[in-house]
Design a protein around this motif. Structure first.
Motif, PDB file in Angstrom:
ATOM      1  N   LEU A 152       4.497   1.283  10.269  1.00  0.00           N
ATOM      2  CA  LEU A 152       3.897   2.179   9.654  1.00  0.00           C
ATOM      3  C   LEU A 152       4.834   2.193   8.323  1.00  0.00           C
ATOM      4  CD1 LEU A 152       3.347   5.267   8.876  1.00  0.00           C
ATOM      5  CD2 LEU A 152       5.665   6.372  10.011  1.00  0.00           C
TER       6      LEU A 152
ATOM      7  N   LEU B  60       2.346   0.223   6.082  1.00  0.00           N
ATOM      8  CA  LEU B  60       0.750   0.861   5.512  1.00  0.00           C
ATOM      9  C   LEU B  60       1.654   2.037   4.636  1.00  0.00           C
ATOM     10  CD1 LEU B  60      -0.490   1.848   8.981  1.00  0.00           C
ATOM     11  CD2 LEU B  60      -1.453  -0.242   7.624  1.00  0.00           C
TER      12      LEU B  60
ATOM     13  N   THR C  79      -1.486   7.725   6.636  1.00  0.00           N
ATOM     14  CA  THR C  79      -1.669   6.801   7.818  1.00  0.00           C
ATOM     15  C   THR C  79      -1.083   8.474   8.348  1.00  0.00           C
ATOM     16  OG1 THR C  79      -0.845   4.781   7.001  1.00  0.00           O
ATOM     17  CG2 THR C  79      -0.258   5.457   9.383  1.00  0.00           C
TER      18      THR C  79
ATOM     19  N   TYR D 293      -3.171   6.373  13.168  1.00  0.00           N
ATOM     20  CA  TYR D 293      -4.921   6.094  12.953  1.00  0.00           C
ATOM     21  C   TYR D 293      -4.598   5.292  10.930  1.00  0.00           C
ATOM     22  CZ  TYR D 293      -4.707  10.493  13.196  1.00  0.00           C
ATOM     23  OH  TYR D 293      -4.797  12.620  12.699  1.00  0.00           O
ATOM     24  N   TYR D 294      -5.298   5.121  10.414  1.00  0.00           N
ATOM     25  CA  TYR D 294      -5.653   5.039   9.550  1.00  0.00           C
ATOM     26  C   TYR D 294      -7.341   4.887   9.035  1.00  0.00           C
ATOM     27  CZ  TYR D 294      -4.746   0.394   9.301  1.00  0.00           C
ATOM     28  OH  TYR D 294      -4.355  -1.203   9.492  1.00  0.00           O
TER      29      TYR D 294
END
Lengths: 152, 334
Positions: free
Chosen positions: B95, B98, B105, B175-176
């Motif tokens: 995380l 990202l 995210t 998820y992204y």
């Protein structure tokens, strides 16, 4: 639902948070409207809180009478059941059920008690007792007081 | 570490729609919440007496969490990445990576440990969606569609919510959006979305899903007071209302949201019939609200009549009939 019919029953259940509803304006066009709450929904929410509090209070009394162990009380106060507690502690359900009895709880070793206490985020000493007074879960867990607990 | 992504946060009725809408907006695709909901075939009904959450049968007005996201992105040609984790620190490190790259995210979390959440909503419910939009030291910045502004949560609390236990464990799911197409053709996506919803509501060959599920629920409700006793029956009924009205469902079990989608689609596709369908859906939504009001009276004990449960069941039967013919007609309009 028409825009003007969007319910605004503010019982401050949500800390002042408003929710978005979709309703029809005077031209028949859908639009976003902020709502303070709807009575049946508020009542359902309060019902859920009250039922939980009743179960917790029942458990507390059963512990004081020597029937159940404090573990049972804490499990309910932390909104868990045997399955969830099993997942958090890795102790199987059958054993947890047994530990919820006063007699077998008393024989538990510290390492097992420690697992439970850690899961509930309380001290070992807390785990071995129940409060002397009725507990309200929202107040105890999240420091939040319902303005009006009664469903009217 | 300090990184705050420039992210436009907007509230929505339902968390999953809201997260998708906000994520897409970040990538310059502007779609309203009703459009996301409709394209992602978010309208559904299921009553599953064999699956229980805290001892009460599950009634749901939406597909399983995550499905709307998958469908919307697929139908729009948006490339996504979804991950689940066994290890907590890996989940958090991924995380952080990202966020560091400036990628907002999405995460699925349990609401019990969501510290900024309204306390009365903090039940052990594990299918909430939020977006991480930044991090300052050990504090994460969170865009949560039910909150008015960006909130914050501590590292250790975020770990707890991402790895909450119980029904629908999130397992650190995040998820992204990886890539968006240069031009998006929304029309076929709308049509796919509508067709899929009609299929879901009409043709799943199991009685607990779609319009048939509404009848099963009606039959069960009628029997609850006798079978379960007054106290438990009320509890079960209260739970249906909570699912119908609580976080994420946006009132009347999403029916108004769907009506808004049909209205907007009617303009986009230049299809007048869809606008008429929207009006019909509004009427159905109002019927769901009638059911909610009566049920509310029952579990408040204001309605002492033995026939009240039967009456509630009959409203549901009326809804089933209406929704069945609605979706049959909708199928024909596109």
């Amino acid at each position: 639902m028409k825009k003007e019919d969007v319910p605004q029953n503010n019982e401050n259940l949500l800390n002042g948070i408003k929710e978005i509803q979709y309703a029809v304006d005077e031209n028949g066009k859908y639009t976003k409207v902020l709502s303070y709450g709807w009575k049946p929904k508020n009542d359902a929410l309060k019902q859920a809180v009250n039922v939980l509090d009743e179960q917790i209070e029942d458990a507390r009394l059963q512990v004081l009478e020597g029937d159940k162990s404090p573990l049972f009380f804490w499990m309910l106060l932390k909104q868990m059941d045997f399955s969830i507690l099993k997942e958090y502690t890795g102790i199987n359900k059958f054993r947890i059920k047994r530990h919820c009895k006063s007699s077998s709880f008393k024989k538990l070793k510290n390492n097992i008690l420690q697992k439970y206490a850690k899961t509930f985020e309380i001290s070992l000493n807390d785990l071995k007792n129940v409060p002397q007074k009725t507990i309200y879960s929202l107040e105890y867990n999240f420091n939040f007081k319902l303005k009006n607990k009664e469903i009217q | 570490m300090k990184k705050i992504i420039d992210f436009k946060h907007e509230m929505s009725a339902h968390c999953e729609n809201g997260v998708i809408s906000n994520l897409l907006k970040f990538h310059n695709i502007s779609l309203s919440e009703p459009m996301i909901f409709g394209i992602g075939s978010g309208l559904f009904f299921t009553y599953m007496p064999f699956i229980k959450m805290t001892g009460i049968p599950v009634t749901s007005f939406r597909p399983v969490p995550g499905l709307i996201f998958k469908r919307v992105t697929k139908r729009l040609g948006v490339k996504i990445k979804v991950q689940k984790f066994k290890n907590k620190s890996t989940a958090m490190n991924e995380l952080d990576t990202l966020i560091e790259k400036g990628i907002p995210t999405g995460m699925v979390v349990g609401v019990y440990d969501l510290t900024y959440f309204p306390p009365a909503y903090r039940f052990r419910f594990n299918a909430h969606n939020i977006i991480a939009t930044g991090k300052t030291n050990k504090i994460y910045h969170i865009s949560d569609p039910i909150m008015e502004k960006i909130e914050t949560i501590k590292y250790e609390d975020l770990v707890k919510t991402r790895f909450a236990k119980g029904t629908y464990k999130p397992n650190g799911k995040m998820y992204y959006i990886k890539e968006v197409p240069t031009d998006i053709n929304i029309n076929p996506a709308i049509i796919k979305g509508i067709k899929h919803t009609c299929k879901d509501m009409l043709t799943i060959p199991i009685n607990y899903f779609g319009v048939k599920g509404i009848s099963v629920l009606a039959n069960h409700i009628e029997k609850w007071p006798k079978k379960l006793g007054e106290r438990k029956a009320k509890l079960y009924l209260g739970q249906v209302i909570r699912m119908q009205e609580e976080i994420g469902t946006g009132g009347a079990g999403f029916r108004f949201l769907y009506a808004a989608f049909l209205q907007e689609s009617s303009n986009i596709l230049n299809n007048k019939a869809l606008n008429e369908m929207s009006e019909q859906m509004t009427i159905i939504g109002d019927r769901w609200r009638d059911f909610g009001v009566l049920s509310g009276r029952i579990f408040k004990q204001r309605e002492k009549s033995k026939f009240a449960y039967k009456e509630a069941a009959n409203i549901l039967r009326d809804i089933r009939t209406k929704e069945e013919s609605f979706f049959k007609e909708l199928r024909k309009t596109i």
